[in-house]
Design a protein around this motif. Structure first.
Motif, PDB file in Angstrom:
ATOM      1  N   PRO A  99      -8.531 -57.317 -58.363  1.00 13.09           N
ATOM      2  CA  PRO A  99      -9.862 -56.740 -58.425  1.00 13.09           C
ATOM      3  C   PRO A  99     -10.853 -57.608 -57.670  1.00 13.09           C
ATOM      4  CG  PRO A  99      -9.324 -57.717 -60.540  1.00 13.09           C
ATOM      5  CD  PRO A  99      -8.108 -57.819 -59.683  1.00 13.09           C
ATOM      6  N   ALA A 100     -11.880 -56.994 -57.145  1.00  6.98           N
ATOM      7  CA  ALA A 100     -12.764 -57.664 -56.194  1.00  6.98           C
ATOM      8  C   ALA A 100     -13.839 -58.533 -56.841  1.00  6.98           C
ATOM      9  CB  ALA A 100     -13.428 -56.628 -55.303  1.00  6.98           C
ATOM     10  N   VAL A 101     -14.018 -59.701 -56.246  1.00  5.67           N
ATOM     11  CA  VAL A 101     -15.190 -60.527 -56.481  1.00  5.67           C
ATOM     12  C   VAL A 101     -16.183 -60.070 -55.423  1.00  5.67           C
ATOM     13  CG1 VAL A 101     -16.147 -62.861 -56.358  1.00  5.67           C
ATOM     14  CG2 VAL A 101     -13.855 -62.498 -57.322  1.00  5.67           C
ATOM     15  N   VAL A 102     -17.391 -59.698 -55.841  1.00  5.44           N
ATOM     16  CA  VAL A 102     -18.387 -59.173 -54.894  1.00  5.44           C
ATOM     17  C   VAL A 102     -19.650 -60.016 -54.970  1.00  5.44           C
ATOM     18  CG1 VAL A 102     -19.785 -57.181 -54.222  1.00  5.44           C
ATOM     19  CG2 VAL A 102     -17.470 -56.835 -55.113  1.00  5.44           C
ATOM     20  N   LEU A 103     -20.087 -60.509 -53.817  1.00  5.02           N
ATOM     21  CA  LEU A 103     -21.333 -61.244 -53.699  1.00  5.02           C
ATOM     22  C   LEU A 103     -22.339 -60.344 -52.999  1.00  5.02           C
ATOM     23  CD1 LEU A 103     -21.973 -64.861 -52.762  1.00  5.02           C
ATOM     24  CD2 LEU A 103     -22.978 -63.111 -51.312  1.00  5.02           C
ATOM     25  N   ARG A 104     -23.540 -60.276 -53.556  1.00  2.00           N
ATOM     26  CA  ARG A 104     -24.623 -59.500 -52.943  1.00  2.00           C
ATOM     27  C   ARG A 104     -25.824 -60.429 -52.827  1.00  2.00           C
ATOM     28  NH1 ARG A 104     -24.034 -53.851 -53.171  1.00  2.00           N
ATOM     29  NH2 ARG A 104     -22.245 -53.173 -54.369  1.00  2.00           N
ATOM     30  N   CYS A 105     -26.296 -60.627 -51.638  1.00  2.00           N
ATOM     31  CA  CYS A 105     -27.430 -61.513 -51.400  1.00  2.00           C
ATOM     32  C   CYS A 105     -28.698 -60.690 -51.181  1.00  2.00           C
ATOM     33  CB  CYS A 105     -27.161 -62.391 -50.176  1.00  2.00           C
ATOM     34  SG  CYS A 105     -28.427 -63.648 -49.920  1.00  2.00           S
ATOM     35  N   GLY A 106     -29.809 -61.194 -51.708  1.00  4.93           N
ATOM     36  CA  GLY A 106     -31.091 -60.550 -51.489  1.00  4.93           C
ATOM     37  C   GLY A 106     -31.399 -59.424 -52.438  1.00  4.93           C
ATOM     38  N   VAL A 142     -33.753 -66.500 -52.629  1.00  7.55           N
ATOM     39  CA  VAL A 142     -33.341 -65.097 -52.762  1.00  7.55           C
ATOM     40  C   VAL A 142     -32.445 -65.001 -53.993  1.00  7.55           C
ATOM     41  CG1 VAL A 142     -33.495 -64.460 -50.317  1.00  7.55           C
ATOM     42  CG2 VAL A 142     -31.378 -65.477 -51.189  1.00  7.55           C
ATOM     43  N   TYR A 143     -32.436 -63.834 -54.616  1.00  9.04           N
ATOM     44  CA  TYR A 143     -31.537 -63.603 -55.746  1.00  9.04           C
ATOM     45  C   TYR A 143     -30.170 -63.206 -55.199  1.00  9.04           C
ATOM     46  CZ  TYR A 143     -35.700 -63.755 -58.612  1.00  9.04           C
ATOM     47  OH  TYR A 143     -36.865 -64.163 -59.227  1.00  9.04           O
ATOM     48  N   VAL A 144     -29.139 -63.789 -55.789  1.00 11.52           N
ATOM     49  CA  VAL A 144     -27.764 -63.537 -55.352  1.00 11.52           C
ATOM     50  C   VAL A 144     -26.975 -63.110 -56.576  1.00 11.52           C
ATOM     51  CG1 VAL A 144     -25.687 -64.535 -54.325  1.00 11.52           C
ATOM     52  CG2 VAL A 144     -27.951 -65.317 -53.573  1.00 11.52           C
ATOM     53  N   SER A 145     -26.324 -61.957 -56.504  1.00 14.82           N
ATOM     54  CA  SER A 145     -25.476 -61.533 -57.622  1.00 14.82           C
ATOM     55  C   SER A 145     -24.010 -61.722 -57.244  1.00 14.82           C
ATOM     56  CB  SER A 145     -25.747 -60.081 -58.015  1.00 14.82           C
ATOM     57  OG  SER A 145     -25.221 -59.194 -57.060  1.00 14.82           O
ATOM     58  N   VAL A 146     -23.229 -62.102 -58.239  1.00 11.70           N
ATOM     59  CA  VAL A 146     -21.786 -62.251 -58.074  1.00 11.70           C
ATOM     60  C   VAL A 146     -21.130 -61.454 -59.194  1.00 11.70           C
ATOM     61  CG1 VAL A 146     -19.816 -63.823 -58.032  1.00 11.70           C
ATOM     62  CG2 VAL A 146     -22.022 -64.558 -57.079  1.00 11.70           C
ATOM     63  N   THR A 147     -20.346 -60.462 -58.812  1.00 13.74           N
ATOM     64  CA  THR A 147     -19.569 -59.707 -59.795  1.00 13.74           C
ATOM     65  C   THR A 147     -18.209 -60.372 -59.871  1.00 13.74           C
ATOM     66  OG1 THR A 147     -20.736 -57.685 -59.208  1.00 13.74           O
ATOM     67  CG2 THR A 147     -18.661 -57.442 -60.430  1.00 13.74           C
ATOM     68  N   LEU A 148     -17.876 -60.847 -61.061  1.00 11.24           N
ATOM     69  CA  LEU A 148     -16.656 -61.622 -61.255  1.00 11.24           C
ATOM     70  C   LEU A 148     -15.787 -60.972 -62.330  1.00 11.24           C
ATOM     71  CD1 LEU A 148     -15.132 -64.286 -60.602  1.00 11.24           C
ATOM     72  CD2 LEU A 148     -16.391 -65.314 -62.488  1.00 11.24           C
ATOM     73  N   PRO A 149     -14.688 -60.320 -61.932  1.00  6.07           N
ATOM     74  CA  PRO A 149     -13.785 -59.753 -62.932  1.00  6.07           C
ATOM     75  C   PRO A 149     -13.276 -60.843 -63.877  1.00  6.07           C
ATOM     76  CG  PRO A 149     -13.263 -58.904 -60.761  1.00  6.07           C
ATOM     77  CD  PRO A 149     -14.250 -60.031 -60.576  1.00  6.07           C
ATOM     78  N   GLU A 150     -13.321 -60.578 -65.158  1.00  9.70           N
ATOM     79  CA  GLU A 150     -12.993 -61.572 -66.186  1.00  9.70           C
ATOM     80  C   GLU A 150     -11.603 -62.179 -66.006  1.00  9.70           C
ATOM     81  OE1 GLU A 150     -12.258 -61.382 -70.919  1.00  9.70           O
ATOM     82  OE2 GLU A 150     -14.142 -60.503 -70.221  1.00  9.70           O
ATOM     83  N   GLU A 151     -10.639 -61.375 -65.579  1.00  9.91           N
ATOM     84  CA  GLU A 151      -9.261 -61.858 -65.481  1.00  9.91           C
ATOM     85  C   GLU A 151      -9.056 -62.885 -64.372  1.00  9.91           C
ATOM     86  OE1 GLU A 151      -9.186 -57.688 -63.510  1.00  9.91           O
ATOM     87  OE2 GLU A 151     -10.259 -58.678 -65.114  1.00  9.91           O
ATOM     88  N   LEU A 152     -10.059 -63.080 -63.516  1.00 12.12           N
ATOM     89  CA  LEU A 152      -9.915 -64.029 -62.414  1.00 12.12           C
ATOM     90  C   LEU A 152     -10.320 -65.455 -62.776  1.00 12.12           C
ATOM     91  CD1 LEU A 152     -11.110 -61.875 -59.403  1.00 12.12           C
ATOM     92  CD2 LEU A 152      -8.780 -62.284 -60.216  1.00 12.12           C
ATOM     93  N   GLY A 153     -10.875 -65.659 -63.952  1.00 11.59           N
ATOM     94  CA  GLY A 153     -11.272 -67.010 -64.348  1.00 11.59           C
ATOM     95  C   GLY A 153     -12.544 -67.448 -63.647  1.00 11.59           C
ATOM     96  N   THR A 154     -12.821 -68.748 -63.696  1.00 10.51           N
ATOM     97  CA  THR A 154     -14.087 -69.261 -63.179  1.00 10.51           C
ATOM     98  C   THR A 154     -13.990 -69.886 -61.795  1.00 10.51           C
ATOM     99  OG1 THR A 154     -13.719 -71.387 -64.261  1.00 10.51           O
ATOM    100  CG2 THR A 154     -14.950 -69.717 -65.512  1.00 10.51           C
TER     101      THR A 154
END
Length: 177
Positions: A99-106, A142-154
């Motif tokens: 599953p994807a880790v997604v970074l969104r900037c701005g 800028v605000y940066v969001s990171v969507t991190l699926p739980e199963e991928l750890g930290t």
């Protein structure tokens, strides 16, 4: 004194035993080949819905996106390769793995950011946790969001935090909202 040997019966089923052993070896080989094929499978472009990101075209986001790695370490899940976004790709985005880790900037300032918000400090970068495994960096220009699926750890968020800390200077929190 007479020594007696036990004779092997002449009707021992060698052929079915050989067939069963051959099938077991073929099954194990097939499972190993299938596992290697699945692991080597590269997912296609990732469809990313558009999210309000008014600063996605900023110099800060350009600098951050130029610095993100091509791979992220997901521990026991292995390395996550950078994925292309399906066109038209929203500006200011990067994604890795499945599953994807997604970074969104701005992205927009999160409405949930208030004076009573609980923030998580990861290596000097302040994150606000939102539902759905979304973490928003709130102390940079800028605000940066990171969507991190739980199963991928930290591991992925730690790697991205290093890049964020290196490329975006810290600033005071905007708690006016």
């Amino acid at each position: 004194m007479r020594v007696s040997r036990t004779a092997r019966p002449t009707d021992t089923p060698r052929r079915p035993l050989g067939i069963a052993l051959g099938m077991a070896v073929a099954l194990v080989a097939g499972v190993l080949i299938a596992a290697a094929a699945v692991r080597a499978h590269r997912p296609g472009p990732l469809p990313l819905p558009t999210v309000a990101a008014p600063a996605a075209h900023s110099a800060d986001c350009d600098r951050l996106l130029a610095a993100v790695p091509s791979r992220l370490d997901a521990g026991v899940q292995g390395e996550l390769e950078r994925r292309a976004a399906a066109g038209p790709a929203p500006p200011g985005t990067a994604a890795w793995g499945e599953p994807a880790v997604v970074l969104r900037c701005g992205v927009d300032r999160p409405a949930a950011l208030t004076v009573t918000s609980r923030l998580l400090d990861v290596s000097g970068v302040q994150y606000l946790g939102l539902p759905g495994g979304v973490w928003v960096v709130v102390d940079r220009p800028v605000y940066v969001s990171v969507t991190l699926p739980e199963e991928l750890g930290t591991g992925p968020i730690q790697q991205l935090t290093e890049v964020i800390a290196r490329t975006l200077p810290a600033r005071e929190l905007d708690l006016s909202g």
